[in-house]
Design an enzyme around this catalytic site. Structure first.
Site, PDB file in Angstrom:
ATOM      1  CG  ASN A 100      41.803 -13.913  58.620  1.00  0.00           C
ATOM      2  OD1 ASN A 100      40.896 -13.139  58.346  1.00  0.00           O
ATOM      3  ND2 ASN A 100      42.996 -13.500  59.032  1.00  0.00           N
ATOM      4  CG  HIS A 108      53.558  -7.318  68.696  1.00  0.00           C
ATOM      5  ND1 HIS A 108      52.681  -7.261  67.632  1.00  0.00           N
ATOM      6  CD2 HIS A 108      54.699  -7.838  68.200  1.00  0.00           C
ATOM      7  CE1 HIS A 108      53.276  -7.729  66.540  1.00  0.00           C
ATOM      8  NE2 HIS A 108      54.488  -8.098  66.858  1.00  0.00           N
ATOM      9  CD  GLN A 137      50.748 -10.968  65.019  1.00  0.00           C
ATOM     10  OE1 GLN A 137      51.201 -10.172  64.215  1.00  0.00           O
ATOM     11  NE2 GLN A 137      49.843 -11.863  64.695  1.00  0.00           N
ATOM     12  CB  VAL A 174      49.262  -5.022  73.527  1.00  0.00           C
ATOM     13  CG1 VAL A 174      50.469  -5.186  72.611  1.00  0.00           C
ATOM     14  CG2 VAL A 174      48.266  -4.014  72.928  1.00  0.00           C
ATOM     15  CB  CYS A 182      64.788   7.708  87.774  1.00  0.00           C
ATOM     16  SG  CYS A 182      64.145   7.514  86.102  1.00  0.00           S
TER      17      CYS A 182
HETATM   18  P1  OAD Z   1      45.274  -6.877  61.595  1.00  0.00           P
HETATM   19  O1  OAD Z   1      44.294  -5.806  61.898  1.00  0.00           O
HETATM   20  O2  OAD Z   1      46.361  -6.566  60.632  1.00  0.00           O
HETATM   21  O3  OAD Z   1      44.510  -8.163  61.063  1.00  0.00           O
HETATM   22  C1  OAD Z   1      43.381  -8.693  61.718  1.00  0.00           C
HETATM   23  C2  OAD Z   1      42.961  -9.925  60.957  1.00  0.00           C
HETATM   24  O4  OAD Z   1      41.888 -10.529  61.645  1.00  0.00           O
HETATM   25  C3  OAD Z   1      42.458  -9.624  59.527  1.00  0.00           C
HETATM   26  O5  OAD Z   1      43.112 -10.520  58.623  1.00  0.00           O
HETATM   27  C4  OAD Z   1      40.949  -9.942  59.602  1.00  0.00           C
HETATM   28  O6  OAD Z   1      40.469 -10.502  58.390  1.00  0.00           O
HETATM   29  C5  OAD Z   1      40.915 -10.962  60.725  1.00  0.00           C
HETATM   30  N1  OAD Z   1      39.649 -11.027  61.480  1.00  0.00           N
HETATM   31  C6  OAD Z   1      38.807 -10.015  61.833  1.00  0.00           C
HETATM   32  N2  OAD Z   1      37.802 -10.471  62.592  1.00  0.00           N
HETATM   33  C7  OAD Z   1      38.005 -11.800  62.743  1.00  0.00           C
HETATM   34  C8  OAD Z   1      37.321 -12.834  63.450  1.00  0.00           C
HETATM   35  N3  OAD Z   1      36.202 -12.599  64.156  1.00  0.00           N
HETATM   36  N4  OAD Z   1      37.816 -14.094  63.382  1.00  0.00           N
HETATM   37  C9  OAD Z   1      38.938 -14.368  62.663  1.00  0.00           C
HETATM   38  N5  OAD Z   1      39.624 -13.432  61.989  1.00  0.00           N
HETATM   39  C10 OAD Z   1      39.181 -12.168  62.030  1.00  0.00           C
HETATM   40  O7  OAD Z   1      45.872  -7.361  63.002  1.00  0.00           O
HETATM   41  P2  OAD Z   1      47.203  -8.184  63.292  1.00  0.00           P
HETATM   42  O8  OAD Z   1      47.484  -9.176  62.232  1.00  0.00           O
HETATM   43  O9  OAD Z   1      47.089  -8.682  64.687  1.00  0.00           O
HETATM   44  O10 OAD Z   1      51.562  -4.432  65.955  1.00  0.00           O
HETATM   45  O11 OAD Z   1      48.288  -7.034  63.247  1.00  0.00           O
HETATM   46  C11 OAD Z   1      49.610  -7.357  63.549  1.00  0.00           C
HETATM   47  C12 OAD Z   1      50.277  -6.192  64.219  1.00  0.00           C
HETATM   48  O12 OAD Z   1      50.111  -5.011  63.423  1.00  0.00           O
HETATM   49  C13 OAD Z   1      49.675  -5.783  65.558  1.00  0.00           C
HETATM   50  O13 OAD Z   1      50.132  -6.576  66.619  1.00  0.00           O
HETATM   51  C14 OAD Z   1      50.152  -4.363  65.696  1.00  0.00           C
HETATM   52  C15 OAD Z   1      49.872  -3.872  64.298  1.00  0.00           C
HETATM   53  O14 OAD Z   1      50.693  -2.849  63.858  1.00  0.00           O
HETATM   54  C16 OAD Z   1      52.106  -3.558  66.797  1.00  0.00           C
HETATM   55  O15 OAD Z   1      51.476  -2.681  67.345  1.00  0.00           O
HETATM   56  C17 OAD Z   1      53.578  -3.802  66.998  1.00  0.00           C
END
Ligand code: OAD
Length: 250
Positions: free
Chosen positions: A213, A118, A100, A102, A150
């Protein structure tokens, strides 16, 4: 860390592994996550920055935000979590990373089979003619970058709220989830769909699904197991287990 007998069995036998990654895997490189206490969405409003209406209302503000995030990404490096996944790809016949993120850090670590669900913050495309710009000129203060073909407005090639994921990329991720015998969900809060549906797709097809996590998530109870720890510590250990079992069987 002591791992369950079931996971050890899966690692030993797996010929197909699918990994879903989220912002947590890049946190140890210094890229901010979204939903942790000091995450991006605690300081910025997604409705002002991450949707097409916000962009059309104020493209300069949105571009400044993305330019700042790109600067952060250019200053950081892949960490042992990214590197372990890149190495696993060499040991497992069918290995897919669906991310997810970028930030492009999986590719920089050497992963070749990466599905960017994403988008990628380094790319942009024109909202008028659809042309892609790999590395658009950074916006000059007060201006958004324009399409060289464009003259239309360029936007970052990232998926914003309310937008569909790139269809072919998501289909490939679903196929990888259906094929795999082991699915790892790493560093994601598992609240953003459809990415968060991938582990369940894998499970329906018989895969063993494992969450890695630093804390439990909304979906933890639906995983076969949750390993609490940092991706940068756990993934290198799983890599060692994979290597060890493959060497024994060679
Ligand atoms: P989040 O910020 O929602 O979640 C990050 C997760 O990583 C949390 O559950 C933390 O507990 C965990 N975490 C933090 N440090 C860690 C580590 N060192 N090892 C393991 N886990 C760790 O991020 P995403 O789930 O990626 O979308 O968010 C999903 C989407 O929401 C993103 O791609 C973005 C955002 O809106 C778009 O921009 C479309």
């Amino acid at each position: 860390m002591i791992y369950s007998a079931e996971l050890l069995r899966c690692l030993e036998r797996a010929e197909s592994i699918c990994v879903l990654t989220g912002a947590g895997i890049s946190a140890e490189s210094g890229v901010p996550t979204f939903r942790t206490n000091d995450g991006l969405w605690s300081r910025f409003k997604p409705e002002e920055l991450a949707n097409i209406d916000a962009f059309l209302r104020n493209p300069v503000l949105v571009w400044e935000w993305y330019a700042a995030r790109r600067t952060v990404i250019h200053e950081v490096f892949p960490n042992p979590g990214h590197e372990a996944l890149a190495s696993m790809e060499r040991w497992i016949r069918d290995f897919t990373v669906a991310t997810q993120n970028v930030d492009g850090l999986h590719a920089r670590a050497g992963s070749r089979k990466v599905l960017e669900l994403h988008g990628n913050i380094e790319r942009s495309y024109c909202i008028d003619c659809g042309s892609f710009a790999e590395d658009p000129d950074p916006p000059s203060p007060g201006n958004a970058p324009l399409c060289k073909r464009c003259g239309g407005l360029l936007r970052p090639d990232v998926v914003w709220f309310g937008e569909q994921l790139p269809e072919e990329v998501f289909q490939k991720a679903e196929q990888a989830a259906r094929r795999c015998s082991l699915f790892l969900s790493v560093g994601t809060s598992s609240v953003v769909y459809p990415a968060a549906s991938l582990p369940m797709t894998a499970r329906e097809s018989g895969a063993y699904i494992v969450e890695i996590n630093t804390e439990r998530t909304e979906l933890s109870s639906r995983f076969d197991e949750t390993i609490l720890g940092r991706a940068g510590s756990i993934l290198p250990e799983l890599l060692q287990l994979i290597k060890h079992s493959r060497k024994i069987h060679q």
